[in-house]
Design a protein around this motif. Structure first.
Motif, mmCIF file in Angstrom:
data_model
loop_
_atom_site.group_PDB
_atom_site.id
_atom_site.type_symbol
_atom_site.label_atom_id
_atom_site.label_comp_id
_atom_site.label_asym_id
_atom_site.label_seq_id
_atom_site.Cartn_x
_atom_site.Cartn_y
_atom_site.Cartn_z
ATOM 1 N N GLN A 1 37.773 43.808 25.699
ATOM 2 C CA GLN A 1 37.607 43.374 27.079
ATOM 3 C C GLN A 1 38.851 42.691 27.639
ATOM 4 O O GLN A 1 38.941 42.453 28.831
ATOM 5 C CB GLN A 1 36.416 42.401 27.171
ATOM 6 N N THR A 2 39.798 42.352 26.774
ATOM 7 C CA THR A 2 40.997 41.657 27.230
ATOM 8 C C THR A 2 42.057 42.611 27.778
ATOM 9 O O THR A 2 43.171 42.193 28.041
ATOM 10 C CB THR A 2 41.605 40.862 26.064
ATOM 11 N N SER A 3 41.715 43.893 27.913
ATOM 12 C CA SER A 3 42.688 44.849 28.413
ATOM 13 C C SER A 3 43.033 44.538 29.868
ATOM 14 O O SER A 3 42.262 43.921 30.595
ATOM 15 C CB SER A 3 42.144 46.275 28.297
ATOM 16 N N ASN A 4 44.186 44.968 30.278
ATOM 17 C CA ASN A 4 44.697 44.680 31.617
ATOM 18 C C ASN A 4 43.933 45.503 32.649
ATOM 19 O O ASN A 4 44.030 46.730 32.656
ATOM 20 C CB ASN A 4 46.186 45.019 31.668
ATOM 21 N N SER B 1 44.395 49.580 33.775
ATOM 22 C CA SER B 1 43.261 50.517 33.721
ATOM 23 C C SER B 1 43.009 51.128 35.090
ATOM 24 O O SER B 1 42.686 52.311 35.208
ATOM 25 C CB SER B 1 42.002 49.791 33.234
ATOM 26 N N HIS B 2 43.167 50.340 36.133
ATOM 27 C CA HIS B 2 42.973 50.851 37.494
ATOM 28 C C HIS B 2 43.986 51.944 37.806
ATOM 29 O O HIS B 2 43.647 52.978 38.403
ATOM 30 C CB HIS B 2 43.097 49.700 38.486
ATOM 31 N N ASP C 1 38.120 48.234 40.902
ATOM 32 C CA ASP C 1 38.535 47.542 42.121
ATOM 33 C C ASP C 1 38.132 46.070 42.077
ATOM 34 O O ASP C 1 38.913 45.183 42.448
ATOM 35 C CB ASP C 1 37.919 48.210 43.349
ATOM 36 N N LEU C 2 36.907 45.807 41.621
ATOM 37 C CA LEU C 2 36.437 44.426 41.558
ATOM 38 C C LEU C 2 37.209 43.628 40.513
ATOM 39 O O LEU C 2 37.552 42.459 40.741
ATOM 40 C CB LEU C 2 34.935 44.405 41.243
ATOM 41 N N LEU C 3 37.474 44.245 39.361
ATOM 42 C CA LEU C 3 38.254 43.547 38.332
ATOM 43 C C LEU C 3 39.674 43.278 38.798
ATOM 44 O O LEU C 3 40.295 42.285 38.384
ATOM 45 C CB LEU C 3 38.268 44.380 37.043
ATOM 46 N N ALA D 1 31.286 42.623 45.847
ATOM 47 C CA ALA D 1 32.543 42.472 46.583
ATOM 48 C C ALA D 1 32.444 41.335 47.597
ATOM 49 O O ALA D 1 33.379 40.534 47.738
ATOM 50 C CB ALA D 1 32.895 43.782 47.283
ATOM 51 N N HIS D 2 31.329 41.224 48.314
ATOM 52 C CA HIS D 2 31.168 40.133 49.282
ATOM 53 C C HIS D 2 31.050 38.776 48.573
ATOM 54 O O HIS D 2 31.506 37.761 49.117
ATOM 55 C CB HIS D 2 29.934 40.374 50.148
#
Length: 664
Positions: A272-275, A279-280, A311-313, A350-351
């Motif tokens: 989970q510590t990946s950038n 990834s995006h 996008d959220l990450l 997102a909001h």
């Protein structure tokens, strides 16, 4: 001119008579030469079309068909349908193939329907092909493999009730293709343990084949490996998934859609510590860019959700909120379509800027005013209410939403109102607050609605969802003492037993309902499927029960004696104190003061301050010096009534007269 045309036609006919499966390039050259002399030669156009199809040049084949016009399309309708299918236009291919009557047209129509995601039609066509028997070598094996793929896709498309075979047979384990399809069906049914076994079997069978080259073997193993990584990741076997992923390079996959899926699964299996920004950049891709090997709709929906999650990450909240809002507004509302409701969840996140708790609740509730019938948004708010411990508000929100849908009266709104998932959500909220009567009423209304709706409609939820709803409603109604509730429970379990006579749960429910309403109508066939009482009590130790306090039955020869046995005492549970009743400086790790209930002056560790405080303490404490006066009628240490005590001389000296020159 005529002799030249005749010579070209003769050479083409001669080549066709001498051709073998390896002569496609020569056939193409000869056909082109013939068409240069006569561009409208249908025979030469047909030969060129077949040669191009054999060489997998499908775009060029479609161009030849367009140049040949209706004459060539009518003559080569089978080739036309096949070229459309391989060229990425399965809808048109199925339409063209559906106009033919030969067996080959059924094969192409079935494959085109499968690729066009009309799995129900593909299922019907393969059923017809199986019933008519195979006519060429290995046709039955091809039909079996393709039918297995269609069954797996039916499960994914929530049409699993059309699948007749749910469990893999011995024949499915004889070829790696059938084992792989059976594994895909198990994954769709969320039977991950069985899927893992079947995928290993498919790999072993593929590796054991001797007629495959190493390149062909690797091409067949790659999709199986992709599925293995997915199954292991879903089961939480991260290390095994990582080991399997290390043996595969996604770039080796020829299919663009499968290659992208492999990249996603490999990234998901990483720590989970990946950038997230890296990834995006690597994975953010539109499903439309993967054509002609485009993924199925359910895969495209998952890919879109993955893109939004990235996008959220990456904290791209404004873009995610804007794009999801546009997609949601383009769909009808309300709806329980998973693709739409998942977008609502992303929009809410997102909001809320990935926050939870009360702060997120304030931000998300503002969106509910704009979209009051958004099912996904309502479920997000319900979840936030639960996280903050406010079950009453969650119930009120669901009840008001259901009331609006009930008042509208439209069939689509009522389908959403009684959707099994939403009904289950409200029932769970009722159960959390021990409102069993409300839960029973809600389940009964939903069961009645779908019983009536299923008789005159086909666009109903899956049989699996309705089965869970009916069983929950039936069990809840059995706990009621009202005759109408018991009758409804009997009807529910009776229908479930007729649909699946081997369903023991339904049989047990039917027996319980009949026992409460009309015991005489219970038949032996209803009892035969239930577990015998002897098996149910086989592991019970009667002696241990008697020793624990079970009363022994009295006999006529033995006088009745009552023996009172005390119940085993359990330590009382510690009473939980509400946080509002706790002191501000309360520390659970420290032992509370045992004298905290006494006034401060009565505590053993109290030490007064000052001379007066010490004198007063000396007078009040037990064993202190007491000055008694004969003319005093008051308590010891208290001046008698009428006695006036003057201050000391020093005090008198320090006093100053009021007036001129003095201080107040």
């Amino acid at each position: 001119m005529t002799s030249a045309l005749s010579s070209a036609a003769d050479s083409l006919s001669s080549l066709l008579r001498q051709s073998t499966v390896n002569d496609h390039d020569e056939l193409l050259k000869t056909a082109d030469a013939s068409l240069r002399k006569s561009k409208n030669d249908v025979e030469a156009q047909h030969v060129k079309l077949v040669a191009l199809l054999k060489l997998d040049r499908f775009e060029d084949a479609l161009k030849v068909l367009e140049e040949g016009g209706d004459r060539l399309k009518e003559r080569a309708r089978l080739e036309w349908a096949y070229a459309l299918y391989k060229g990425g236009n399965p809808a048109k291919a199925a339409e063209v193939a559906g106009q033919g009557s030969e067996r080959g047209f059924r094969h192409i129509e079935a494959q085109a329907s499968y690729r066009n995601e009309n799995f129900k039609r593909a299922h019907q066509l393969y059923g017809q092909l199986v019933s008519s028997g195979s006519q060429i070598s290995n046709e039955d094996m091809d039909i079996k493999i393709n039918s297995g793929a269609v069954d797996a896709q039916l499960e994914w498309a929530r049409q699993g009730h059309l699948v007749q075979k749910k469990k893999p047979s011995r024949e499915d384990l004889e070829a790696f293709e059938t084992a792989y399809n059976a594994a895909c069906g198990s994954i769709a049914r969320d039977e991950l343990g069985q899927a893992e076994i079947l995928l290993k079997r498919a790999k072993d069978l593929c590796n054991a084949l001797e007629d495959l080259s190493e390149a062909e073997r690797q091409a067949e193993l790659l999709p199986i490996t992709v599925q293995q990584i997915y199954v292991l990741t879903r089961q939480g076997k991260a290390e095994e998934a990582k080991a399997v992923a290390s043996s595969m390079k996604p770039s080796d996959l020829p299919d663009a859609a499968t290659r992208h899926i492999a990249e996603i699964n490999t990234t998901a299996a990483a720590p989970q510590t990946s950038n997230p920004y890296l990834s995006h950049r690597l994975l953010h891709k539109s499903p439309d860019s993967l054509k002609p090997d485009r993924p199925f709709d359910y895969q495209s929906d998952i890919m879109k959700r993955n893109n939004y999650a990235l996008d959220l990450l990456s904290e791209k909240y404004a873009g995610a909120a804007h794009s999801t809002a546009a997609a949601i507004s383009s769909k009808p509302s309300p709806t329980v379509d998973g693709a739409v409701t998942s977008l609502s969840v992303v929009n809410a996140a997102a909001h809320a800027r990935n926050q939870t708790g009360k702060e997120a609740l304030k931000l998300v509730q503002a969106q509910l005013k704009k979209r009051p019938n958004d099912v996904g948004l309502i479920l997000v708010i319900v979840q936030l209410y639960i996280l903050t411990g406010n079950h009453a508000s969650a119930i009120a929100l669901m009840e008001s939403f259901f009331a609006r849908l009930q008042q509208s009266g439209s069939s689509s709104d009522l389908d959403v109102r009684y959707a099994p998932g939403l009904v289950g959500t409200l029932v769970s909220l009722y159960s959390a607050r021990s409102q069993s009567a409300h839960a029973r009423t809600e389940l009964a209304k939903a069961a009645k609605y779908w019983q009536q709706r299923s008789r005159d409609a086909t666009d109903v939820p899956s049989q699996r969802s309705l089965g869970h709803l009916y069983k929950a409603a039936g069990v809840s109604l059995l706990e009621s003492s009202k005759p109408e509730d018991l009758d409804l429970a009997r009807n529910i379990f009776s229908e479930l037993s007729q649909q699946d006579p081997e369903d023991r749960y339904a049989s047990a429910g039917l027996v319980a309902a009949l026992a409460a309403t009309s015991p005489s109508s219970i038949q032996s066939s209803d009892l035969s499927s239930l577990t015998p009482v002897e098996r149910l009590v086989a592991g019970i130790d009667i002696s241990a029960l008697e020793e624990a306090g079970i009363a022994k039955p009295a006999t006529s020869a033995t006088p009745v004696t009552s023996v009172k046995r005390s119940a085993p005492t359990a330590p009382p549970k510690a009473k939980k104190i509400r946080p509002s009743r706790m002191p501000k400086d309360y520390d659970a790790s420290k032992k509370p003061d045992p004298e905290r209930w006494l006034p401060m002056r009565d505590r053993t560790y109290y030490k007064p301050k000052g001379r007066k405080g010490k004198q007063k303490q000396a007078m009040l404490m037990q064993g202190g010096v007491v000055v008694e006066r004969e003319d005093s009628a008051s308590r010891p240490g208290t001046p008698a009534a009428g006695e006036v005590k003057s201050g000391g001389g020093q005090q008198q000296k320090n006093k100053k007269k009021k007036g001129k020159g003095g201080k107040w």
